[in-house]
Design a protein around this motif. Structure first.
Motif, PDB file in Angstrom:
ATOM      1  N   HIS A 158       0.833  -1.210   0.000  1.00  0.00           N
ATOM      2  CA  HIS A 158       0.000   0.000   0.000  1.00  0.00           C
ATOM      3  C   HIS A 158       0.867   1.259   0.000  1.00  0.00           C
ATOM      4  O   HIS A 158       0.580   2.220  -0.727  1.00  0.00           O
ATOM      5  CB  HIS A 158      -0.936   0.004   1.208  1.00  0.00           C
ATOM      6  CG  HIS A 158      -1.727   1.270   1.348  1.00  0.00           C
ATOM      7  ND1 HIS A 158      -2.836   1.543   0.572  1.00  0.00           N
ATOM      8  CD2 HIS A 158      -1.543   2.356   2.162  1.00  0.00           C
ATOM      9  CE1 HIS A 158      -3.314   2.737   0.904  1.00  0.00           C
ATOM     10  NE2 HIS A 158      -2.553   3.243   1.863  1.00  0.00           N
ATOM     11  N   GLN A 159       1.906   1.265   0.820  1.00  0.00           N
ATOM     12  CA  GLN A 159       2.766   2.443   0.906  1.00  0.00           C
ATOM     13  C   GLN A 159       3.660   2.602  -0.336  1.00  0.00           C
ATOM     14  O   GLN A 159       3.946   3.720  -0.763  1.00  0.00           O
ATOM     15  CB  GLN A 159       3.653   2.375   2.159  1.00  0.00           C
ATOM     16  CG  GLN A 159       2.927   2.540   3.472  1.00  0.00           C
ATOM     17  CD  GLN A 159       2.296   1.245   3.949  1.00  0.00           C
ATOM     18  OE1 GLN A 159       2.493   0.186   3.341  1.00  0.00           O
ATOM     19  NE2 GLN A 159       1.536   1.319   5.046  1.00  0.00           N
ATOM     20  N   LEU A 160       4.087   1.512  -0.914  1.00  0.00           N
ATOM     21  CA  LEU A 160       5.062   1.566  -2.006  1.00  0.00           C
ATOM     22  C   LEU A 160       4.437   1.862  -3.368  1.00  0.00           C
ATOM     23  O   LEU A 160       5.149   2.289  -4.283  1.00  0.00           O
ATOM     24  CB  LEU A 160       5.822   0.237  -2.086  1.00  0.00           C
ATOM     25  CG  LEU A 160       6.756  -0.080  -0.913  1.00  0.00           C
ATOM     26  CD1 LEU A 160       7.247  -1.520  -1.003  1.00  0.00           C
ATOM     27  CD2 LEU A 160       7.936   0.881  -0.904  1.00  0.00           C
ATOM     28  N   THR A 161       3.148   1.643  -3.507  1.00  0.00           N
ATOM     29  CA  THR A 161       2.504   1.796  -4.828  1.00  0.00           C
ATOM     30  C   THR A 161       1.290   2.709  -4.748  1.00  0.00           C
ATOM     31  O   THR A 161       0.768   3.006  -3.663  1.00  0.00           O
ATOM     32  CB  THR A 161       2.067   0.420  -5.373  1.00  0.00           C
ATOM     33  OG1 THR A 161       1.137  -0.172  -4.454  1.00  0.00           O
ATOM     34  CG2 THR A 161       3.263  -0.504  -5.547  1.00  0.00           C
ATOM     35  N   VAL A 162       0.832   3.143  -5.932  1.00  0.00           N
ATOM     36  CA  VAL A 162      -0.351   4.003  -6.027  1.00  0.00           C
ATOM     37  C   VAL A 162      -1.540   3.182  -6.516  1.00  0.00           C
ATOM     38  O   VAL A 162      -1.374   2.120  -7.113  1.00  0.00           O
ATOM     39  CB  VAL A 162      -0.095   5.182  -7.000  1.00  0.00           C
ATOM     40  CG1 VAL A 162       1.066   6.022  -6.514  1.00  0.00           C
ATOM     41  CG2 VAL A 162       0.170   4.677  -8.418  1.00  0.00           C
ATOM     42  N   ASP A 163      -2.741   3.694  -6.253  1.00  0.00           N
ATOM     43  CA  ASP A 163      -3.942   2.991  -6.708  1.00  0.00           C
ATOM     44  C   ASP A 163      -4.160   3.166  -8.213  1.00  0.00           C
ATOM     45  O   ASP A 163      -4.575   2.235  -8.897  1.00  0.00           O
ATOM     46  CB  ASP A 163      -5.172   3.521  -5.952  1.00  0.00           C
ATOM     47  CG  ASP A 163      -5.178   3.075  -4.499  1.00  0.00           C
ATOM     48  OD1 ASP A 163      -4.595   2.013  -4.202  1.00  0.00           O
ATOM     49  OD2 ASP A 163      -5.747   3.803  -3.660  1.00  0.00           O
ATOM     50  N   HIS A 164      -3.879   4.369  -8.701  1.00  0.00           N
ATOM     51  CA  HIS A 164      -4.100   4.659 -10.115  1.00  0.00           C
ATOM     52  C   HIS A 164      -2.914   5.449 -10.659  1.00  0.00           C
ATOM     53  O   HIS A 164      -2.473   6.420 -10.038  1.00  0.00           O
ATOM     54  CB  HIS A 164      -5.397   5.465 -10.318  1.00  0.00           C
ATOM     55  CG  HIS A 164      -6.613   4.790  -9.760  1.00  0.00           C
ATOM     56  ND1 HIS A 164      -7.194   3.700 -10.370  1.00  0.00           N
ATOM     57  CD2 HIS A 164      -7.340   5.057  -8.646  1.00  0.00           C
ATOM     58  CE1 HIS A 164      -8.241   3.322  -9.657  1.00  0.00           C
ATOM     59  NE2 HIS A 164      -8.354   4.124  -8.595  1.00  0.00           N
ATOM     60  N   VAL A 165      -2.412   5.027 -11.792  1.00  0.00           N
ATOM     61  CA  VAL A 165      -1.324   5.741 -12.462  1.00  0.00           C
ATOM     62  C   VAL A 165      -1.916   6.907 -13.237  1.00  0.00           C
ATOM     63  O   VAL A 165      -2.767   6.710 -14.124  1.00  0.00           O
ATOM     64  CB  VAL A 165      -0.547   4.803 -13.406  1.00  0.00           C
ATOM     65  CG1 VAL A 165       0.524   5.578 -14.170  1.00  0.00           C
ATOM     66  CG2 VAL A 165       0.077   3.657 -12.621  1.00  0.00           C
ATOM     67  N   GLY A 166      -1.513   8.118 -12.881  1.00  0.00           N
ATOM     68  CA  GLY A 166      -2.044   9.299 -13.549  1.00  0.00           C
ATOM     69  C   GLY A 166      -1.296   9.625 -14.825  1.00  0.00           C
ATOM     70  O   GLY A 166      -0.365   8.925 -15.233  1.00  0.00           O
ATOM     71  N   GLU A 167      -1.734  10.709 -15.454  1.00  0.00           N
ATOM     72  CA  GLU A 167      -1.103  11.122 -16.706  1.00  0.00           C
ATOM     73  C   GLU A 167       0.113  12.009 -16.463  1.00  0.00           C
ATOM     74  O   GLU A 167       1.029  12.055 -17.279  1.00  0.00           O
ATOM     75  CB  GLU A 167      -2.126  11.882 -17.579  1.00  0.00           C
ATOM     76  CG  GLU A 167      -3.298  11.017 -18.017  1.00  0.00           C
ATOM     77  CD  GLU A 167      -4.263  11.788 -18.908  1.00  0.00           C
ATOM     78  OE1 GLU A 167      -4.003  12.986 -19.160  1.00  0.00           O
ATOM     79  OE2 GLU A 167      -5.265  11.192 -19.340  1.00  0.00           O
ATOM     80  N   ARG A 168       0.126  12.718 -15.344  1.00  0.00           N
ATOM     81  CA  ARG A 168       1.203  13.667 -15.089  1.00  0.00           C
ATOM     82  C   ARG A 168       1.511  13.714 -13.605  1.00  0.00           C
ATOM     83  O   ARG A 168       0.611  13.761 -12.776  1.00  0.00           O
ATOM     84  CB  ARG A 168       0.783  15.052 -15.588  1.00  0.00           C
ATOM     85  CG  ARG A 168       1.904  16.071 -15.539  1.00  0.00           C
ATOM     86  CD  ARG A 168       1.434  17.369 -16.161  1.00  0.00           C
ATOM     87  NE  ARG A 168       2.545  18.277 -16.274  1.00  0.00           N
ATOM     88  CZ  ARG A 168       2.790  19.042 -17.325  1.00  0.00           C
ATOM     89  NH1 ARG A 168       1.983  18.983 -18.361  1.00  0.00           N
ATOM     90  NH2 ARG A 168       3.806  19.871 -17.349  1.00  0.00           N
ATOM     91  N   ARG A 169       2.814  13.719 -13.293  1.00  0.00           N
ATOM     92  CA  ARG A 169       3.228  13.802 -11.892  1.00  0.00           C
ATOM     93  C   ARG A 169       3.270  15.258 -11.434  1.00  0.00           C
ATOM     94  O   ARG A 169       3.571  16.169 -12.214  1.00  0.00           O
ATOM     95  CB  ARG A 169       4.614  13.188 -11.705  1.00  0.00           C
ATOM     96  CG  ARG A 169       4.647  11.683 -11.906  1.00  0.00           C
ATOM     97  CD  ARG A 169       6.067  11.159 -11.772  1.00  0.00           C
ATOM     98  NE  ARG A 169       6.119   9.719 -12.025  1.00  0.00           N
ATOM     99  CZ  ARG A 169       7.242   9.023 -12.128  1.00  0.00           C
ATOM    100  NH1 ARG A 169       8.425   9.643 -12.009  1.00  0.00           N
ATOM    101  NH2 ARG A 169       7.197   7.730 -12.361  1.00  0.00           N
ATOM    102  N   LEU A 170       2.977  15.433 -10.155  1.00  0.00           N
ATOM    103  CA  LEU A 170       3.097  16.749  -9.547  1.00  0.00           C
ATOM    104  C   LEU A 170       4.572  17.136  -9.451  1.00  0.00           C
ATOM    105  O   LEU A 170       5.450  16.269  -9.390  1.00  0.00           O
ATOM    106  CB  LEU A 170       2.492  16.748  -8.147  1.00  0.00           C
ATOM    107  CG  LEU A 170       0.981  16.484  -8.026  1.00  0.00           C
ATOM    108  CD1 LEU A 170       0.600  16.334  -6.553  1.00  0.00           C
ATOM    109  CD2 LEU A 170       0.196  17.622  -8.670  1.00  0.00           C
ATOM    110  N   PRO A 171       4.866  18.433  -9.407  1.00  0.00           N
ATOM    111  CA  PRO A 171       6.255  18.836  -9.149  1.00  0.00           C
ATOM    112  C   PRO A 171       6.748  18.240  -7.838  1.00  0.00           C
ATOM    113  O   PRO A 171       5.981  18.045  -6.892  1.00  0.00           O
ATOM    114  CB  PRO A 171       6.173  20.370  -9.076  1.00  0.00           C
ATOM    115  CG  PRO A 171       4.942  20.720  -9.858  1.00  0.00           C
ATOM    116  CD  PRO A 171       3.980  19.586  -9.620  1.00  0.00           C
ATOM    117  N   LEU A 172       8.030  17.937  -7.777  1.00  0.00           N
ATOM    118  CA  LEU A 172       8.606  17.345  -6.576  1.00  0.00           C
ATOM    119  C   LEU A 172       8.420  18.262  -5.367  1.00  0.00           C
ATOM    120  O   LEU A 172       8.209  17.790  -4.244  1.00  0.00           O
ATOM    121  CB  LEU A 172      10.089  17.064  -6.816  1.00  0.00           C
ATOM    122  CG  LEU A 172      10.784  16.050  -5.901  1.00  0.00           C
ATOM    123  CD1 LEU A 172      10.022  14.729  -5.857  1.00  0.00           C
ATOM    124  CD2 LEU A 172      12.223  15.821  -6.373  1.00  0.00           C
TER     125      LEU A 172
END
Length: 465
Positions: A66-80
């Motif tokens: 749960h901590q290591l992965t996301v539920d849904h892969v989005g189209e664009r990552r937020l700025p770091l």
């Protein structure tokens, strides 16, 4: 397979008796016996915990999924910078020590914090969804290891006993090569003496009792000897006392892992005062883009400046084969690469040391490495138990009551030529200085042996009166 005539075997044994082997064999037997009886329990514990550690990585990933992965892969990552802000909003405690951007589309960003409410050498890692900024949780981690793997890692290193517990693993590592090396020589000598050198790797068929135990003990030991030597050498590099000497030798011979200089050209003379975290974390996105433009590939770890006049350190950390450890220093304002160290430029022995450590940890060759380590560990457990069984069968069976099995005869140094005895003592003393726990334990063994010899001699003299 046919065996040589008895008279031929007798001739071989008589020839060996007059050789250097006949002089050195009793010393090897004595060392192998003492180490096997008194140090093997530590090696047995290290083998059992090592097998558990080798088998746990996949389970560790599953437990922390749960901590290591996301539920849904989005189209664009937020700025770091936005991801760091989300992590600090949820966990404002401590200070940020490193950031691991996702190495795969479905991974979270890991933000490691140095906090005071965890054990020494541990930290807290916050996991952020890089597409939404959701904080997926926080775990107590040991370097890159999640909690489960960290627990088994510490079990293997020190049995969860802290610095005192590290003595057990250092004792095992220091003696392992002695036990394995002397055992190999004794097994080769035994096979030569019995005319069965071609069966060095194969146990004898049709034998029973102690001969059968010896056959399996020796054959299994030969199969894993190379791995045992690797584990012994790499294990000593992590130890408390011998490890310090290893570090000194590597530094003297310039075999140490090179580090990238993060001092900025404009900040060489700056006052090295700790930075406010907001200032230290600025330029995170700039540093990541600059490192990627410079050819660095995931998995990447980022380390913010720790003082004024310092840049970001961005480093590859691919520990499986082929390994990658290129590292750069980045000016957070301009994005300029101010220093670079490529893995290709590491000293060869620094690379070898890293590969050996990776193999010891089951990382270098992935699942295959884990399987090999587990198989070696199981074989080592069998070798130790077979050795104890052989020793136990040496005890007198016609004596009433509980009787401890006898060991090889004493006085082995007197069978060597004077210069050989001096050479043996000097070699053992030198290694005892390099690995103090080996030296101290060997001195204890000798003292106990001398005391037992004196006591038994006194009993015989008293009985003769």
């Amino acid at each position: 397979m046919s065996h040589p005539p008895l008279e031929d075997s007798a001739d071989v044994r008589e020839s060996l008796h007059a050789s250097a082997w006949a002089r050195w064999r009793p010393l090897l037997m004595r060392l192998h016996f003492y180490a096997g009886v008194f140090v093997a329990p530590f090696i047995l514990v290290a083998a059992v915990t090592g097998v558990l550690y080798a088998l746990v990585p996949q389970l560790d990933q599953a437990v922390s999924h749960h901590q290591l992965t996301v539920d849904h892969v989005g189209e664009r990552r937020l700025p770091l910078a936005d991801q760091l802000a989300a992590a600090r909003a949820a966990h404002p405690e401590g200070t940020v020590t490193s950031i691991r951007p996702p190495a795969a589309p479905n991974e979270t960003t890991q933000v490691a914090l140095k906090v005071d409410d965890v054990a020494p050498d541990y930290g807290r890692t916050v996991f952020v969804d890089p597409y939404t900024g959701e904080v997926r949780g926080a775990l107590t981690t040991f370097g890159q290891w999640m909690p489960l793997r960290a627990w088994f890692d510490e079990l293997h290193r020190n049995l969860h006993l802290g610095a005192v517990g590290r003595n057990y693993s250092e004792l095992a590592a220091s003696w392992l090569w002695v036990i394995a090396g002397s055992g190999l020589l004794l097994w080769i000598g035994h096979r030569v003496g019995t005319g069965r050198l071609t069966r060095l790797f194969v146990p004898d068929a049709g034998v029973r009792g102690r001969r059968r135990l010896l056959s399996w003990h020796g054959s299994l030991g030969v199969w894993i000897i190379a791995a045992l030597l690797l584990l012994s050498v790499s294990g000593m590099t992590w130890s408390r006392f011998a490890g310090a000497h290893v570090s000194d030798i590597r530094s003297h011979l310039t075999w140490s892992t090179p580090a990238v200089d993060t001092t900025l050209p404009s900040g060489a003379a700056a006052d090295a005062q700790p930075l406010d975290e907001a200032v230290a974390l600025r330029g995170a996105d700039t540093a990541l883009r600059a490192a990627q433009d410079a050819g660095l590939q995931s998995p990447i770890w980022m380390y913010p400046p720790s003082a004024a006049g310092q840049g970001w350190q961005v480093a590859e950390n691919k520990r499986d084969w082929p390994t990658r450890y290129d590292a750069v220093s980045v000016d957070p304002d301009s994005g300029a690469i101010t220093a670079r160290v490529d893995f290709a430029d590491w000293p060869f022995m620094a690379k070898v040391a890293d590969w050996i450590v990776g193999a010891h940890m089951g990382i270098l060759f992935g699942v295959v490495n884990q399987i090999v380590l587990a198989a070696v560990g199981v074989a080592l457990i069998a070798v130790v138990l077979l050795g104890y069984r052989m020793w136990w069968r040496r005890r007198p069976t016609r004596t009433a009551g509980f009787v401890i099995a006898r060991g090889p005869r004493r006085g082995v140094l007197s069978e060597l030529r004077p210069y050989e005895a001096v050479l043996a003592v000097v070699a053992l003393a030198a290694f005892g200085y390099f690995a103090p726990l080996f030296g101290v334990s060997l001195a204890v063994f000798v003292a106990v042996d001398v005391a037992l010899g004196w006591w038994q001699s006194a009993r015989r003299e008293a009985g003769a009166r």
